[in-house]
Design a protein around this motif. Sequence first.
Motif, PDB file in Angstrom:
ATOM      1  N   ASP A  82      -4.739  -7.216   7.276  1.00 51.09           N
ATOM      2  CA  ASP A  82      -5.626  -6.248   7.903  1.00 51.09           C
ATOM      3  C   ASP A  82      -6.872  -6.072   7.045  1.00 51.09           C
ATOM      4  OD1 ASP A  82      -6.728  -4.352   9.577  1.00 51.09           O
ATOM      5  OD2 ASP A  82      -5.531  -2.697   8.807  1.00 51.09           O
ATOM      6  N   ALA A  83      -7.470  -7.222   6.697  1.00 55.88           N
ATOM      7  CA  ALA A  83      -8.772  -7.231   6.016  1.00 55.88           C
ATOM      8  C   ALA A  83      -8.807  -6.423   4.723  1.00 55.88           C
ATOM      9  CB  ALA A  83      -9.864  -6.751   6.971  1.00 55.88           C
ATOM     10  N   GLY A  84      -7.674  -6.317   4.035  1.00 52.14           N
ATOM     11  CA  GLY A  84      -7.628  -5.589   2.774  1.00 52.14           C
ATOM     12  C   GLY A  84      -7.110  -4.177   2.885  1.00 52.14           C
ATOM     13  N   TYR A  85      -6.903  -3.693   4.102  1.00 52.38           N
ATOM     14  CA  TYR A  85      -6.277  -2.378   4.282  1.00 52.38           C
ATOM     15  C   TYR A  85      -4.762  -2.472   4.166  1.00 52.38           C
ATOM     16  CZ  TYR A  85     -10.704  -0.229   5.426  1.00 52.38           C
ATOM     17  OH  TYR A  85     -11.990   0.263   5.340  1.00 52.38           O
ATOM     18  N   ASP A  86      -4.283  -3.599   3.697  1.00 54.93           N
ATOM     19  CA  ASP A  86      -2.875  -3.797   3.362  1.00 54.93           C
ATOM     20  C   ASP A  86      -2.822  -4.157   1.876  1.00 54.93           C
ATOM     21  OD1 ASP A  86      -4.357  -6.071   4.195  1.00 54.93           O
ATOM     22  OD2 ASP A  86      -2.549  -7.246   4.514  1.00 54.93           O
ATOM     23  N   VAL A  87      -2.688  -3.146   1.044  1.00 51.12           N
ATOM     24  CA  VAL A  87      -2.858  -3.299  -0.403  1.00 51.12           C
ATOM     25  C   VAL A  87      -1.540  -3.719  -1.055  1.00 51.12           C
ATOM     26  CG1 VAL A  87      -3.441  -2.093  -2.536  1.00 51.12           C
ATOM     27  CG2 VAL A  87      -4.695  -1.580  -0.430  1.00 51.12           C
ATOM     28  N   SER A  88      -1.618  -4.738  -1.912  1.00 54.22           N
ATOM     29  CA  SER A  88      -0.439  -5.158  -2.664  1.00 54.22           C
ATOM     30  C   SER A  88      -0.515  -4.775  -4.139  1.00 54.22           C
ATOM     31  CB  SER A  88      -0.235  -6.677  -2.540  1.00 54.22           C
ATOM     32  OG  SER A  88      -1.381  -7.385  -2.980  1.00 54.22           O
ATOM     33  N   ASP A  89      -1.693  -4.335  -4.603  1.00 54.72           N
ATOM     34  CA  ASP A  89      -1.827  -3.836  -5.977  1.00 54.72           C
ATOM     35  C   ASP A  89      -3.065  -2.953  -6.026  1.00 54.72           C
ATOM     36  OD1 ASP A  89      -2.102  -3.301  -8.675  1.00 54.72           O
ATOM     37  OD2 ASP A  89      -1.787  -5.368  -9.325  1.00 54.72           O
ATOM     38  N   TYR A  90      -2.859  -1.654  -6.199  1.00 54.82           N
ATOM     39  CA  TYR A  90      -3.975  -0.704  -6.214  1.00 54.82           C
ATOM     40  C   TYR A  90      -4.812  -0.770  -7.483  1.00 54.82           C
ATOM     41  CZ  TYR A  90      -2.095   1.824  -2.140  1.00 54.82           C
ATOM     42  OH  TYR A  90      -1.669   2.184  -0.898  1.00 54.82           O
ATOM     43  N   LEU A  91      -4.308  -1.402  -8.514  1.00 53.56           N
ATOM     44  CA  LEU A  91      -4.990  -1.375  -9.806  1.00 53.56           C
ATOM     45  C   LEU A  91      -5.646  -2.700 -10.156  1.00 53.56           C
ATOM     46  CD1 LEU A  91      -2.401   0.683 -11.897  1.00 53.56           C
ATOM     47  CD2 LEU A  91      -4.338   1.500 -10.534  1.00 53.56           C
TER      48      LEU A  91
END
Length: 537
Positions: free
Chosen positions: A65-74
């Motif tokens: 979803d174009a980066g709105y599916d985050v796998s690492d917030y940091l």
Amino acid sequence: MTSTRPGPDWLADAVLYQIYPQTFADSDGDGVGDFAGIAEHLDHLAWLGVDTVWLNPCFASPFRDAGYDVSDYLAPAPRYGTTEDLAALVEAARGRGIRILLDLVAGHTSDRHPWFLAAVEDPGDHRYIWADRPVEGFVASPGSRPGWYRPNFFDCQPALNFGYAQSRSDQPWRQPVDAEGPRANRAALREIMAHWLGLGLAGFRVDMASSLVKDDPGFVETAKLWTELRDWLDRAHPQAALLAEWGDPATAVAAGFHADFFLQFGGADHGLPLRSLWNNGAGTVEEYWRQGPCYFEAEGRGTPRTFLDAWRSAAELTEGAGYIALPTANHDFSRLATGPRTAEQLAPAFAFQLTWPTLPAVYYGDEIGMRYLPGLPDVEGSVLGPHYNRAGSRTPMQWGPGVNAGFSAAPAERLYLPVDPDPHRPDVATQRVDPTSLLHTVRRLIALRRAHPGLGAGGTVEVRNAGYPLVYTRAGRYLVVVNPRREPGAVPLGPAAGAASGAVGPVGVRPLDVQGVRVVDGELRADGFSYGVFELG
């Protein structure tokens, strides 16, 4: 319920600019934009007059979803660069008087996030919402853990557990907001924000800000959550800004946000105020939308009253507490130049946006009149419905007339999205040398707003004619005329006191920035697709 401490002073007269990083500027020739590409074009933003940039999500992600599916917030996504590259961008922007905001995806993660990968194997993990039986809208566990998880948007975006406002004995997965899982997620939000603020970021735009606490009538518990975070932010980072994607400014500001946008969705009227200005039925269109012609259309069949009434209500409820942001477009909604709307119609739209008492948000490329491009494939989850493909608003920035419009040196087939194939497409370089271009018009209007604070977010407004043309005064000192239709219009100029209905008084006016509006025989006469900003004397 909102914080009583004032927000950062700089936000009061900010001009926002939204960048979709995938398609703004590609520095390394891989077909995807990146931090270094943005840094190379900061001079364009500074020249334009922008002082605040919001980047769509640039965290590590599988990009379903174009980066709105985050796998690492940091960690940034490698395709954009490293943390050091982002820090360099922030520093380079600061040197030009520009602040950078990140997009914080608070309500869900990717199903590839380590938290979720652990949760699907551990029935004792409560970071996400798990049901013990099939529930409508829930998704079957992909791991050894039995049960079904609740997604927040797409199935690949499991909702983080911030609790439920209302419990039910037959639904034990409805944990209270103070349960272990919700507490852990609130703490994680603070840690994520502190991490990026510590690297010099100026704040956040929060994705789906109203979605955190579930089954929350009136958003009471959601507001408590954000107010708690805002109070911490005010203490620890008083110069940081917190903007919402809520689409209901009065509710969002009361919940602790410094500002919220009028959007194509949100609020009791489901985004109608914004759509009543810009949405002409082309581009991104939800099946359930019901509206008449928008105000900014050539035929002149619309009315500004829908927007004006909604803005007035929101302004009364947010006065002294926060701001309302008005975007030209966004990554989920059609550009100004969509369907039948032509280039000559865009200047009046900007004149309105940049002289109305809101925070203006310019979507990248709108300053040159980039168009919504129909007929594109589904890229990174861009298609939401049969008439709603967000890719059309996400095409590469058009920097020059050359190959790939100057966006990238990659072969055309490797570009994230295709460049507008129209041989007459607008571009920055061509418009930069043309003082009559839309780009110069937008620059002048931004400079005018800065030179005359009464035209900004804080000045008063009085509507004198809510038709074609739209006429209003700002701070009792400035007169603005906007005619977005093809046909000309006229409004009588009356005396300052005792003016008849429809008269805009007083007679003495000095042009500040005018295209097609003049005073003749006691009338304001507006050509088709015109605007005028005057100082009253």
